[in-house]
Motif scaffolding. Structure first.
Motif, short mmCIF file in Angstrom:
data_model
loop_
_atom_site.label_atom_id
_atom_site.label_comp_id
_atom_site.label_asym_id
_atom_site.label_seq_id
_atom_site.Cartn_x
_atom_site.Cartn_y
_atom_site.Cartn_z
N ARG A 44 0.84 -1.21 0.00
CA ARG A 44 0.00 0.00 0.00
C ARG A 44 0.87 1.26 0.00
O ARG A 44 0.75 2.12 -0.85
N GLU A 45 1.70 1.40 1.02
CA GLU A 45 2.61 2.54 1.15
C GLU A 45 4.03 1.98 1.31
O GLU A 45 4.20 0.88 1.83
N TYR A 46 5.04 2.75 0.89
CA TYR A 46 6.41 2.24 1.04
C TYR A 46 7.42 3.38 1.05
O TYR A 46 7.14 4.50 0.62
N TYR A 47 8.59 3.03 1.59
CA TYR A 47 9.68 4.00 1.79
C TYR A 47 10.98 3.23 1.78
O TYR A 47 11.05 2.11 2.30
N LEU A 48 12.03 3.79 1.18
CA LEU A 48 13.33 3.13 1.09
C LEU A 48 14.42 3.98 1.72
O LEU A 48 14.42 5.21 1.57
N LEU A 49 15.35 3.33 2.40
CA LEU A 49 16.53 4.01 2.96
C LEU A 49 17.76 3.23 2.55
O LEU A 49 17.83 2.02 2.73
N SER A 50 18.77 3.93 2.01
CA SER A 50 20.01 3.28 1.62
C SER A 50 21.18 4.14 2.05
O SER A 50 21.31 5.29 1.65
N THR A 51 22.04 3.58 2.93
CA THR A 51 23.28 4.23 3.33
C THR A 51 24.40 3.21 3.19
O THR A 51 24.16 2.06 2.82
N CYS A 52 25.61 3.61 3.53
CA CYS A 52 26.73 2.65 3.45
C CYS A 52 26.58 1.52 4.45
O CYS A 52 27.12 0.43 4.26
N ASN A 53 25.85 1.79 5.54
CA ASN A 53 25.76 0.79 6.61
C ASN A 53 24.43 0.05 6.65
O ASN A 53 24.28 -0.90 7.41
N ARG A 54 23.45 0.48 5.86
CA ARG A 54 22.16 -0.20 5.92
C ARG A 54 21.35 0.06 4.66
O ARG A 54 21.50 1.08 3.99
N VAL A 55 20.49 -0.91 4.34
CA VAL A 55 19.44 -0.75 3.33
C VAL A 55 18.17 -1.25 3.98
O VAL A 55 18.12 -2.40 4.46
N GLU A 56 17.13 -0.41 4.02
CA GLU A 56 15.88 -0.81 4.67
C GLU A 56 14.68 -0.41 3.81
O GLU A 56 14.69 0.64 3.18
N ILE A 57 13.66 -1.26 3.83
CA ILE A 57 12.41 -1.00 3.14
C ILE A 57 11.31 -1.05 4.17
O ILE A 57 11.14 -2.04 4.88
N LEU A 58 10.54 0.03 4.26
CA LEU A 58 9.42 0.13 5.19
C LEU A 58 8.14 0.19 4.34
O LEU A 58 8.04 1.02 3.44
N PHE A 59 7.17 -0.67 4.63
CA PHE A 59 5.95 -0.65 3.83
C PHE A 59 4.76 -1.13 4.65
O PHE A 59 4.91 -1.71 5.72
N THR A 60 3.56 -0.88 4.12
CA THR A 60 2.33 -1.40 4.73
C THR A 60 1.67 -2.36 3.75
O THR A 60 1.77 -2.19 2.54
N CYS A 61 1.00 -3.36 4.30
CA CYS A 61 0.39 -4.38 3.45
C CYS A 61 -0.66 -5.15 4.25
O CYS A 61 -0.78 -4.97 5.47
N GLN A 62 -1.39 -6.02 3.58
CA GLN A 62 -2.35 -6.92 4.23
C GLN A 62 -1.75 -8.31 4.43
O GLN A 62 -1.88 -8.90 5.48
N ASN A 63 -1.04 -8.82 3.43
CA ASN A 63 -0.44 -10.15 3.50
C ASN A 63 1.08 -9.99 3.60
O ASN A 63 1.75 -9.68 2.61
N VAL A 64 1.63 -10.20 4.79
CA VAL A 64 3.04 -9.90 5.05
C VAL A 64 3.97 -10.76 4.20
O VAL A 64 4.88 -10.26 3.54
N GLU A 65 3.78 -12.07 4.21
CA GLU A 65 4.71 -12.96 3.51
C GLU A 65 4.67 -12.76 2.00
O GLU A 65 5.71 -12.76 1.33
N LEU A 66 3.48 -12.55 1.46
CA LEU A 66 3.37 -12.34 0.03
C LEU A 66 4.01 -11.01 -0.37
O LEU A 66 4.77 -10.94 -1.35
N ALA A 67 3.73 -9.95 0.42
CA ALA A 67 4.30 -8.64 0.12
C ALA A 67 5.82 -8.67 0.25
O ALA A 67 6.54 -8.10 -0.58
N LYS A 68 6.32 -9.35 1.27
CA LYS A 68 7.77 -9.46 1.47
C LYS A 68 8.43 -10.13 0.27
O LYS A 68 9.44 -9.63 -0.26
N ALA A 69 7.87 -11.23 -0.17
CA ALA A 69 8.45 -11.95 -1.30
C ALA A 69 8.46 -11.10 -2.57
O ALA A 69 9.45 -11.07 -3.31
N ARG A 70 7.37 -10.36 -2.79
CA ARG A 70 7.29 -9.54 -4.00
C ARG A 70 8.25 -8.36 -3.94
O ARG A 70 8.88 -8.02 -4.95
N VAL A 71 8.39 -7.74 -2.77
CA VAL A 71 9.31 -6.60 -2.63
C VAL A 71 10.75 -7.03 -2.84
O VAL A 71 11.50 -6.39 -3.59
#
Length: 430
Positions: A44-71
């Motif tokens: 539904r919503e998403y945000y990305l952060l990328s630095t030398c020490n981390r890469v993170e994806i923050l998002f909202t969804c209904q089905n966690v495992e399916l959304a995780k796999a697709r992302v």
């Protein structure tokens, strides 16, 4: 009626070696990866952060495992194997995701605890996501909250005041000697963890340029790229000394890499401009006799240990305060999320009751639009007052915490009592 789940996926310096982080880093910027997620129906919503020490994806969804796999499939499968990805990726959901984000913003999860650079990186990443309208109601609220949490930690604790690593202490010492690092040029000799830690803090202190010299040039290139610096071969060391102000050495060499007789002619070329050496290697990289030369200041790892030990206990105390602040703010945000779950029911209930009251008033008094303005305003106030009194008790029931009845059950009770899910509720609640 179930609200979206908040999910955070990522890798960082604690879980993943640099060789893997480099492959996952969004080196081309945020534009392309944000666009890549735009047509994912699972997110539904998403945000990305990328630095030398981390890469993170923050998002909202209904089905966690399916959304995780697709992302992960959309962003990373072309860069690393599924095995490497599954081995290193971490996942936080809902309250844990909120807490992790707050810790990152407050720099409790940074390589250098208390550094300020990460907050700027978070804000920059958010600007990209917001500009492309990738974030929505929930993530906008959450990310703005993370900024205010970081600000509160910074103002109510001294989390960033004390050097607690050798690299951090080295940079703090350089700052004190020069009275600030703005406009200074730094040469890092060695590209290991110590050099990486030093570079992280140097950039936050405003150095103009970071030069990395290493026996393996590719390793120097990789580290320099993280800080918009440049890489040189170790054989170019003396030439680079003519241009920089600070040298921090942390190689694994068994022998000295710079001797007094090597540096003496360099100082003539520099017209004796001050040069600051910090040797944090064991065994030492720099000849102690270098310190005998005019306008050269040389400190080794023993000089820094005392500073670190004095500051460590103070930083630990401040970290405890910071974690308490984060726990408080995490609890507040959790309550906001819980209340948001009841918001559709509250809106529907209030609208239904008002519709019913208005219909009965108009049945008795006639259409309000045909009345004199003063009379019409008086009746509008009466409708609002009656509506408020009628919904007061069910709204209090929804908003007041009950130890024995969950919010989900309270919402169901109100919806059942007022027939909010009934197909014939167009006349308002029964």
């Amino acid at each position: 009626m179930r609200r979206d789940t908040i999910v955070l996926l990522g890798v960082n310096h604690k879980t993943t070696p640099l060789a893997v982080r480099e492959k996952l880093a969004l080196s081309s910027g945020y534009e392309e990866p944000l666009r890549a997620l735009q047509d994912l129906k699972e997110v539904r919503e998403y945000y990305l952060l990328s630095t030398c020490n981390r890469v993170e994806i923050l998002f909202t969804c209904q089905n966690v495992e399916l959304a995780k796999a697709r992302v992960l499939e959309r962003l990373f499968t072309s860069a690393v194997s599924a095995e490497d990805l599954n081995q290193h990726i971490y996942q936080h959901v809902n309250d844990d995701a909120v807490g992790h984000l707050f810790q990152v913003a407050a720099s409790l999860d940074s390589m250098i605890v208390g550094e300020t650079q990460i907050l700027g990186q978070l804000k920059e990443a958010y600007r990209h996501a917001a500009k492309k309208r990738c974030t929505g109601f929930i993530l906008n609220k959450l990310l703005h909250k993370s900024f205010s949490v970081a600000k509160r930690v910074r103002s109510e604790t001294r989390i960033g005041a004390s050097a607690v690593s050798i690299s951090y202490a080295a940079v703090e010492l350089a700052r004190k000697i020069f009275g600030g690092l703005d406009g200074k040029k730094v040469l890092l000799v060695g590209a290991g963890e110590m050099a990486e830690l030093a570079a992280e803090h140097l950039v936050g202190q405003g150095v103009t340029e970071v030069v990395v010299a290493n026996r393996t040039l590719q390793r120097a290139v990789d580290l320099a790229r993280c800080y918009n610096g440049r890489a040189v071969a170790l054989e170019e060391l003396l030439d680079q000394l003519q241009q920089v102000d600070i040298l921090i050495s942390s190689t694994g060499s068994p022998d000295l890499i710079l001797r007094k007789e090597d540096v003496r002619p360099v100082m003539r070329e520099r017209r004796n401009r001050p040069l600051f050496f910090i040797d944090i290697a064991v065994p030492r990289d720099l000849d102690p006799a270098i310190n005998d030369l005019d306008n050269i200041y040389l400190y080794d790892i023993d000089d820094l240990h005392n500073v670190v030990e004095m500051n460590r206990s103070e930083r630990d105390k401040e970290a405890i305060k910071a974690k308490r602040i984060i726990a408080e703010e995490q609890l507040k945000f959790g309550k906001w999320l819980a209340n948001m779950e009841s918001t559709p029911t509250i809106i529907q209930l209030r609208a239904g009751v008002e519709k019913l009251v208005r219909a009965e008033v108009e049945k008795t008094m006639g259409r309000l639009n045909n009345m004199e303005e003063m009379d019409r305003q008086g009746l509008e106030k009466m409708i609002a007052a009656i509506t408020g009194k009628m919904v007061y008790h069910p709204l209090s029931y929804l908003k007041t915490e009950h130890h024995c009845i969950s919010l989900h059950d309270r919402i169901k009770t109100v919806r059942d009592l007022y027939q909010l899910d009934s197909s014939d509720n167009d006349q308002g609640p029964a």
